[in-house]
Design an enzyme around this catalytic site. Structure first.
Site, PDB file in Angstrom:
ATOM      1  N   HIS A  84       0.869  -1.359   0.209  1.00 44.22           N
ATOM      2  CA  HIS A  84      -0.183  -0.037  -0.009  1.00 44.22           C
ATOM      3  C   HIS A  84       1.007   1.189   0.035  1.00 44.22           C
ATOM      4  O   HIS A  84       0.364   2.267   0.255  1.00 44.22           O
ATOM      5  CB  HIS A  84      -1.040  -0.060   1.101  1.00 44.22           C
ATOM      6  CG  HIS A  84      -1.885  -1.040   1.334  1.00 44.22           C
ATOM      7  ND1 HIS A  84      -3.054  -0.985   0.197  1.00 44.22           N
ATOM      8  CD2 HIS A  84      -2.234  -1.983   1.999  1.00 44.22           C
ATOM      9  CE1 HIS A  84      -3.912  -2.082   0.379  1.00 44.22           C
ATOM     10  NE2 HIS A  84      -3.399  -2.719   1.520  1.00 44.22           N
ATOM     11  N   ARG A  88       6.820  -6.083   3.274  1.00 42.39           N
ATOM     12  CA  ARG A  88       5.858  -6.642   2.884  1.00 42.39           C
ATOM     13  C   ARG A  88       5.672  -6.646   1.253  1.00 42.39           C
ATOM     14  O   ARG A  88       5.991  -5.645   0.759  1.00 42.39           O
ATOM     15  CB  ARG A  88       4.369  -6.141   3.483  1.00 42.39           C
ATOM     16  CG  ARG A  88       3.136  -6.714   2.731  1.00 42.39           C
ATOM     17  CD  ARG A  88       1.928  -6.352   3.696  1.00 42.39           C
ATOM     18  NE  ARG A  88       1.663  -4.703   3.602  1.00 42.39           N
ATOM     19  CZ  ARG A  88       0.650  -4.308   4.088  1.00 42.39           C
ATOM     20  NH1 ARG A  88      -0.333  -4.930   4.692  1.00 42.39           N
ATOM     21  NH2 ARG A  88       0.202  -2.869   3.853  1.00 42.39           N
ATOM     22  N   ASP A 139      16.366 -10.373  -2.547  1.00 41.35           N
ATOM     23  CA  ASP A 139      17.574 -10.078  -3.073  1.00 41.35           C
ATOM     24  C   ASP A 139      18.238  -8.630  -2.497  1.00 41.35           C
ATOM     25  O   ASP A 139      19.393  -8.537  -2.716  1.00 41.35           O
ATOM     26  CB  ASP A 139      17.562 -10.148  -4.785  1.00 41.35           C
ATOM     27  CG  ASP A 139      17.507 -11.233  -5.365  1.00 41.35           C
ATOM     28  OD1 ASP A 139      17.722 -12.444  -4.500  1.00 41.35           O
ATOM     29  OD2 ASP A 139      17.185 -11.401  -6.362  1.00 41.35           O
ATOM     30  N   GLU A 156      -5.961 -12.074   6.461  1.00 38.42           N
ATOM     31  CA  GLU A 156      -6.970 -11.009   6.279  1.00 38.42           C
ATOM     32  C   GLU A 156      -8.391 -10.968   5.920  1.00 38.42           C
ATOM     33  O   GLU A 156      -8.999 -10.006   5.385  1.00 38.42           O
ATOM     34  CB  GLU A 156      -6.409  -9.869   5.416  1.00 38.42           C
ATOM     35  CG  GLU A 156      -4.812  -9.691   5.743  1.00 38.42           C
ATOM     36  CD  GLU A 156      -4.077  -8.674   4.885  1.00 38.42           C
ATOM     37  OE1 GLU A 156      -4.144  -7.355   5.104  1.00 38.42           O
ATOM     38  OE2 GLU A 156      -3.737  -9.023   3.654  1.00 38.42           O
ATOM     39  N   ASP A 180      -8.175  -4.981   6.980  1.00 42.98           N
ATOM     40  CA  ASP A 180      -8.533  -5.836   6.038  1.00 42.98           C
ATOM     41  C   ASP A 180      -9.638  -6.874   6.570  1.00 42.98           C
ATOM     42  O   ASP A 180     -10.724  -7.296   6.111  1.00 42.98           O
ATOM     43  CB  ASP A 180      -7.706  -6.534   5.017  1.00 42.98           C
ATOM     44  CG  ASP A 180      -7.201  -5.510   4.016  1.00 42.98           C
ATOM     45  OD1 ASP A 180      -8.021  -4.825   3.381  1.00 42.98           O
ATOM     46  OD2 ASP A 180      -6.158  -5.304   3.688  1.00 42.98           O
TER      47      ASP A 180
END
Length: 252
Positions: A41, A66, A80, A144, A170
């Site tokens: 988000h 996230r 990575d 969620e 959520d």
């Protein structure tokens, strides 16, 4: 080591960074055991996350991130650049959890691609990183939705899932009680998720955006917490100092 502490269910407390300025990540890192960097988000590119990871490390904390979704490329790119773990949003089944594990782990446990990246010293330490990464990087999956709650124990039981994470906004929205965290639909769902964690020896965490919600969720029995979000701290701090200024000016 952080991965051992998380898997053991230690009461870790983390911060959350959605803003892109490395200074904010560095300031946050000084106060918490880990920092969750957001790409779902927040409009943070992989390059931005790499700089935030450096800032978190400079601040003496553990960088996690996230992913934008349960995508092999998104998960791989975060690992990575050197995050020590990835959180995958909106996981609703054990099959989806296995897909996340496969994306996050090198063969034979998964199918993460191998390359000389920042995580392995740009290739200088690739052999040793390949040997230890599956053990030392963690995977958190978010519950969620009602479907996620229904399958919480099966999700938690998937080998390679290190922790469950409740997304309170959520989850409450999908249950029809948006941000009503005392509603029985929400509290019953949380109890189900916590029971799934206990049954599978999987720690369960969540996010409290304010001191009040942190206290509420801690009392519900979560194992670890994210305490606040960078932008919320800024809003709250600005509102509090403005209110103090207004009171002082009216009284003078």
């Amino acid at each position: 080591m952080f991965h051992d502490r998380l898997r053991a269910g230690e009461p870790l407390v983390g911060g959350w960074v959605a803003l892109s300025d490395p200074a904010i990540a560095e300031l946050t890192a000084a106060e918490f055991e880990f920092v969750m960097l957001d790409t779902e988000h927040a409009p943070n590119s992989t390059e931005t996350i790499a700089n935030l990871v450096r800032a978190v490390e400079a601040g003496g904390s553990v960088p996690l991130a996230r992913a934008v979704d349960n995508d092999v490329g998104a998960i791989k790119r975060l690992l990575d650049v050197g995050v020590r773990g990835v959180m995958v949003p909106m996981v609703e089944s054990d099959a989806e959890a296995r897909r996340a594990v496969e994306a996050a782990k090198y063969p034979p446990e998964g199918n993460r691609g191998v390359a000389g990246t920042r995580a392995s010293g740009y290739g200088r330490d690739l052999d040793s990183y390949f040997e230890t990464a599956n053990e030392e990087t963690v995977l958190l999956v978010q519950i969620e939705s009602a479907n996620g709650v229904d399958h919480a124990e099966a999700i938690a039981a998937v080998e390679g899932v290190d922790a469950l994470f409740v997304g309170p906004a959520d989850l409450s929205a999908t249950l029809g009680c948006f941000r009503q965290f005392d509603d029985s639909r929400f509290t019953d769902a949380v109890e189900t998720i916590l029971a799934a964690g206990e049954a599978t020896d999987t720690p369960v965490g969540t996010l409290g955006a304010t001191p009040e919600s942190v206290e509420r969720f801690a009392a519900m029995g979560f194992d670890f917490l994210v305490a606040g979000v960078d932008q919320t701290h800024l809003i709250r701090g600005n509102q509090e100092i403005r209110a103090a200024a207004d009171r002082t000016l009216r009284e003078s």
